[in-house]
Design a protein around this motif. Sequence first.
Motif, mmCIF file in Angstrom:
data_model
loop_
_atom_site.group_PDB
_atom_site.id
_atom_site.type_symbol
_atom_site.label_atom_id
_atom_site.label_comp_id
_atom_site.label_asym_id
_atom_site.label_seq_id
_atom_site.Cartn_x
_atom_site.Cartn_y
_atom_site.Cartn_z
ATOM 1 N N SER A 56 0.833 -1.206 0.000
ATOM 2 C CA SER A 56 0.000 0.000 0.000
ATOM 3 C C SER A 56 0.865 1.251 0.000
ATOM 4 O O SER A 56 0.571 2.242 -0.690
ATOM 5 N N SER A 57 1.947 1.227 0.781
ATOM 6 C CA SER A 57 2.864 2.359 0.826
ATOM 7 C C SER A 57 3.521 2.569 -0.535
ATOM 8 O O SER A 57 3.679 3.704 -0.989
ATOM 9 N N ALA A 58 3.917 1.467 -1.183
ATOM 10 C CA ALA A 58 4.544 1.566 -2.496
ATOM 11 C C ALA A 58 3.568 2.135 -3.520
ATOM 12 O O ALA A 58 3.920 3.011 -4.327
ATOM 13 N N PHE A 59 2.330 1.630 -3.503
ATOM 14 C CA PHE A 59 1.318 2.117 -4.436
ATOM 15 C C PHE A 59 1.074 3.612 -4.226
ATOM 16 O O PHE A 59 1.017 4.395 -5.178
ATOM 17 N N ARG A 60 0.984 4.015 -2.966
ATOM 18 C CA ARG A 60 0.730 5.425 -2.651
ATOM 19 C C ARG A 60 1.905 6.300 -3.076
ATOM 20 O O ARG A 60 1.722 7.385 -3.617
ATOM 21 N N ALA A 61 3.141 5.818 -2.846
ATOM 22 C CA ALA A 61 4.321 6.569 -3.252
ATOM 23 C C ALA A 61 4.366 6.748 -4.763
ATOM 24 O O ALA A 61 4.676 7.829 -5.270
ATOM 25 N N GLY A 62 4.043 5.675 -5.508
ATOM 26 C CA GLY A 62 4.022 5.767 -6.962
ATOM 27 C C GLY A 62 2.964 6.728 -7.451
ATOM 28 O O GLY A 62 3.199 7.550 -8.353
ATOM 29 N N GLU A 63 1.785 6.644 -6.857
ATOM 30 C CA GLU A 63 0.692 7.523 -7.256
ATOM 31 C C GLU A 63 1.036 8.985 -6.997
ATOM 32 O O GLU A 63 0.767 9.860 -7.827
ATOM 33 N N GLN A 64 1.654 9.263 -5.838
ATOM 34 C CA GLN A 64 2.005 10.644 -5.526
ATOM 35 C C GLN A 64 3.097 11.167 -6.453
ATOM 36 O O GLN A 64 3.094 12.336 -6.830
ATOM 37 N N TRP A 65 4.049 10.305 -6.807
ATOM 38 C CA TRP A 65 5.104 10.756 -7.712
ATOM 39 C C TRP A 65 4.533 11.096 -9.079
ATOM 40 O O TRP A 65 4.902 12.109 -9.681
ATOM 41 N N VAL A 66 3.627 10.259 -9.609
ATOM 42 C CA VAL A 66 3.000 10.544 -10.899
ATOM 43 C C VAL A 66 2.230 11.864 -10.823
ATOM 44 O O VAL A 66 2.276 12.675 -11.753
ATOM 45 N N LYS A 67 1.556 12.094 -9.706
ATOM 46 C CA LYS A 67 0.833 13.357 -9.530
ATOM 47 C C LYS A 67 1.793 14.544 -9.569
ATOM 48 O O LYS A 67 1.496 15.581 -10.176
ATOM 49 N N GLN A 68 2.947 14.393 -8.938
ATOM 50 C CA GLN A 68 3.957 15.457 -8.970
ATOM 51 C C GLN A 68 4.414 15.733 -10.398
ATOM 52 O O GLN A 68 4.588 16.889 -10.799
ATOM 53 N N GLN A 69 4.632 14.664 -11.167
ATOM 54 C CA GLN A 69 5.064 14.838 -12.551
ATOM 55 C C GLN A 69 3.987 15.524 -13.383
ATOM 56 O O GLN A 69 4.289 16.352 -14.256
#
Length: 293
Positions: A271-284
């Motif tokens: 869940s942490s990995a999924f959330r980290a990936g989602e937030q990074w894509v949002k930043q991009q």
Amino acid sequence: MLMKAALIGQGQLGQELLMKLINHNHRFILECVWTPVGDSGIGGLGKHNISCVQSIEEVLNNEQIQLVFNTSYTALGEFANNADHRSARRYIHLVPELQGRGDFYGLLPELPQECAHIQLVSSAAQAIVPLVAALSQICLIQEAEVISDIPSKAADSEFRAHLDENMSATELALTGIGGALQAKSMIFLNPDEESAVNRYIVHLKLEEGVDPSAVTLLLSQAAAEISNDFPGYRLKYTPSYSGSILTFVIEVRSWSKTLSQGYGHIDLLTSSAFRAGEQWVKQQQERGLKHGD
């Protein structure tokens, strides 16, 4: 803007993260390349826009892949021997690396903006370090001890083979971003199937003169914030004190439809990995809008 991502590794971590990507890939994943390191055992991947490749090198050489989830200890060596200088690519590691590359990130508020390698460290670090870091803002933590009580049936062979790495990485996280002066981590594989749930027993030696009510309030608030993102997480008992020693217990149950409750450590990390990936894509995405891309 959707990303092309890669998932490296199989085992419990790789399979559960794959399920999360399949169930929610419309949120930020355009296409996923999976390197299962063996037979995946999962059919129908094509309809989810997920393809398999046979080597980590294929992932490293694929210019279109912008996000890499790594659940393989073997892959850490591959990354160390094959430096990737593509600054636009983000790596999220779900297995501990002791070389110091990458910032710790999990359920902490802010995702590092420029770090190429995000290190999730361990399930114990995910569960405990945010609380220890919060406490270190109001008092000195002289010693921190974490005992991970994990159901034996929920620990696969890869996890058992790397217990030392998990404990050492957790200790580094506790003294690093956690702010403790000293740290000790232990793992207990619990054979009792009646109590199939993950628990983290924490003992902290605090400086003299700390207000117990302020510490209890801060712990309760920090745990409640994490449980908003991960409902299976909770502060089990009211924290107790014996002189300068603070003791509290965090309980983590799986909230995933594909895992039983005893696999809380797997659910928490993925869940942490999924959330980290989602937030990074949002930043991009936000960065692209600012630059008119």
